[in-house]
Design an enzyme around this catalytic site. Sequence first.
Site, PDB file in Angstrom:
ATOM      1  N   ASP A 184       0.810  -1.222   0.000  1.00 18.55           N
ATOM      2  CA  ASP A 184       0.000   0.000   0.000  1.00 18.55           C
ATOM      3  C   ASP A 184       0.842   1.271   0.000  1.00 18.55           C
ATOM      4  O   ASP A 184       2.057   1.224   0.191  1.00 18.55           O
ATOM      5  CB  ASP A 184      -0.967   0.006   1.206  1.00 18.55           C
ATOM      6  CG  ASP A 184      -0.296  -0.450   2.510  1.00 18.55           C
ATOM      7  OD1 ASP A 184       0.944  -0.499   2.566  1.00 18.55           O
ATOM      8  OD2 ASP A 184      -1.018  -0.759   3.477  1.00 18.55           O
ATOM      9  N   ASN A 201      -7.319  -2.576  14.502  1.00 20.58           N
ATOM     10  CA  ASN A 201      -8.745  -2.763  14.183  1.00 20.58           C
ATOM     11  C   ASN A 201      -8.967  -3.950  13.244  1.00 20.58           C
ATOM     12  O   ASN A 201     -10.059  -4.135  12.715  1.00 20.58           O
ATOM     13  CB  ASN A 201      -9.334  -1.484  13.573  1.00 20.58           C
ATOM     14  CG  ASN A 201      -8.728  -1.141  12.221  1.00 20.58           C
ATOM     15  OD1 ASN A 201      -7.821  -1.826  11.736  1.00 20.58           O
ATOM     16  ND2 ASN A 201      -9.211  -0.093  11.599  1.00 20.58           N
ATOM     17  N   HIS A 243      -7.266  -4.516  10.356  1.00 20.32           N
ATOM     18  CA  HIS A 243      -6.975  -4.326   8.930  1.00 20.32           C
ATOM     19  C   HIS A 243      -5.689  -5.036   8.531  1.00 20.32           C
ATOM     20  O   HIS A 243      -4.781  -5.209   9.340  1.00 20.32           O
ATOM     21  CB  HIS A 243      -6.969  -2.842   8.530  1.00 20.32           C
ATOM     22  CG  HIS A 243      -5.787  -2.027   8.944  1.00 20.32           C
ATOM     23  ND1 HIS A 243      -5.907  -0.755   9.463  1.00 20.32           N
ATOM     24  CD2 HIS A 243      -4.455  -2.260   8.910  1.00 20.32           C
ATOM     25  CE1 HIS A 243      -4.707  -0.259   9.711  1.00 20.32           C
ATOM     26  NE2 HIS A 243      -3.805  -1.154   9.389  1.00 20.32           N
ATOM     27  N   GLU A 254      -9.716  -1.897   5.395  1.00 20.74           N
ATOM     28  CA  GLU A 254     -10.311  -1.504   6.670  1.00 20.74           C
ATOM     29  C   GLU A 254     -11.597  -2.288   6.953  1.00 20.74           C
ATOM     30  O   GLU A 254     -12.278  -2.728   6.015  1.00 20.74           O
ATOM     31  CB  GLU A 254     -10.643  -0.005   6.637  1.00 20.74           C
ATOM     32  CG  GLU A 254      -9.426   0.908   6.503  1.00 20.74           C
ATOM     33  CD  GLU A 254      -8.688   1.109   7.822  1.00 20.74           C
ATOM     34  OE1 GLU A 254      -8.621   0.176   8.642  1.00 20.74           O
ATOM     35  OE2 GLU A 254      -8.168   2.220   8.033  1.00 20.74           O
TER      36      GLU A 254
HETATM   37  C1  GLP Z   1      -0.352   0.366   8.661  1.00 22.87           C
HETATM   38  C2  GLP Z   1      -0.094  -0.484   7.429  1.00 22.87           C
HETATM   39  C3  GLP Z   1      -0.374  -1.951   7.689  1.00 22.87           C
HETATM   40  C4  GLP Z   1       0.296  -2.363   8.990  1.00 22.87           C
HETATM   41  C5  GLP Z   1      -0.284  -1.582  10.129  1.00 22.87           C
HETATM   42  C6  GLP Z   1       0.221  -2.018  11.504  1.00 22.87           C
HETATM   43  O1  GLP Z   1      -1.661   0.785   8.793  1.00 22.87           O
HETATM   44  N1  GLP Z   1      -0.848  -0.075   6.278  1.00 22.87           N
HETATM   45  O2  GLP Z   1       0.127  -2.718   6.593  1.00 22.87           O
HETATM   46  O3  GLP Z   1       0.117  -3.740   9.199  1.00 22.87           O
HETATM   47  O4  GLP Z   1       0.055  -0.233   9.894  1.00 22.87           O
HETATM   48  O5  GLP Z   1       1.274  -1.235  11.950  1.00 22.87           O
HETATM   49  P1  GLP Z   1       2.259  -1.590  13.143  1.00 22.87           P
HETATM   50  O6  GLP Z   1       3.064  -2.753  12.671  1.00 22.87           O
HETATM   51  O7  GLP Z   1       3.073  -0.357  13.303  1.00 22.87           O
HETATM   52  O8  GLP Z   1       1.418  -1.922  14.326  1.00 22.87           O
END
Ligand code: GLP
Length: 240
Positions: free
Chosen positions: A66, A134, A136, A141
């Site tokens: 993404d 959440n 995702h 989402e």
């Molecule tokens: C972002 C990314 C996700 C990732 C998520 C979790 O929103 N788009 O791909 O998994 O963050 O982040 P973290 O690993 O910092 O908890």
Amino acid sequence: MKVIYTKNYEELSKKACELVVEQINEKKNSVLGLATGSTPLGLYEELIKEHEKGLDFSEIVTYNLDEYIGLSKDNDQSYNYFMNEHLFKHVNINMNNINIPSGTNEPEEEIVDYENKLRKIGGVDLQILGLGSNGHIAFNEPSEELNAKTSIVNLTESTIKANSRFFEKESDVPTKAISMGMGTIFTAKKIIILISGKNKEEATEYLLNSNKISTNWPVSLLQLHQDTTVIIDESSVEVK
Ligand code: GLP
């Protein structure tokens, strides 16, 4: 689904690295699907160490999940910038083999181009995922309806809040992103999801409980994928 529990973040990162190295040793021109967020950082550090010991990235192809819409490649909050800083500039990857959605191209065209490129190569061999609190994955989402293909997505308030820790202020966080869809992610032959960090318990419960598949917890759909490995850092995620 295979579930691996590790005692801390370091062990999670080492285990994930071991599996990625296995994949590269099996197929030196593997297509790797890569993720951003703080969780995969330890894995990328381990991969850089492996590269210093000889792991060859010259034929590896990568596809990222993404990118924020509106952020250019050289914006230090963009995922393009993140990947370069934390992995690509430290290994011998061919820059032409790196694929990350562009946050500045015309989004409607970008999503079609990105999806087509990925489908044409037959999907990725090994996809790394993180997990949003959440539920995702990538930027898919929670919702009654999910996207199958690479799409333009509106970020939820909880994601904007969670990701604001990387920005100067919450209003700087883009509200839209380009994200691989659930179907795009599912074209991966193997998936490894890394779970570490605060507030991931409920989402993890939806991933591990076979009676809880719900589009309101997109991660739970991974239970339907044929080759997914879950790696959980027990020091930060308490599993019931
Ligand atoms: C972002 C990314 C996700 C990732 C998520 C979790 O929103 N788009 O791909 O998994 O963050 O982040 P973290 O690993 O910092 O908890």
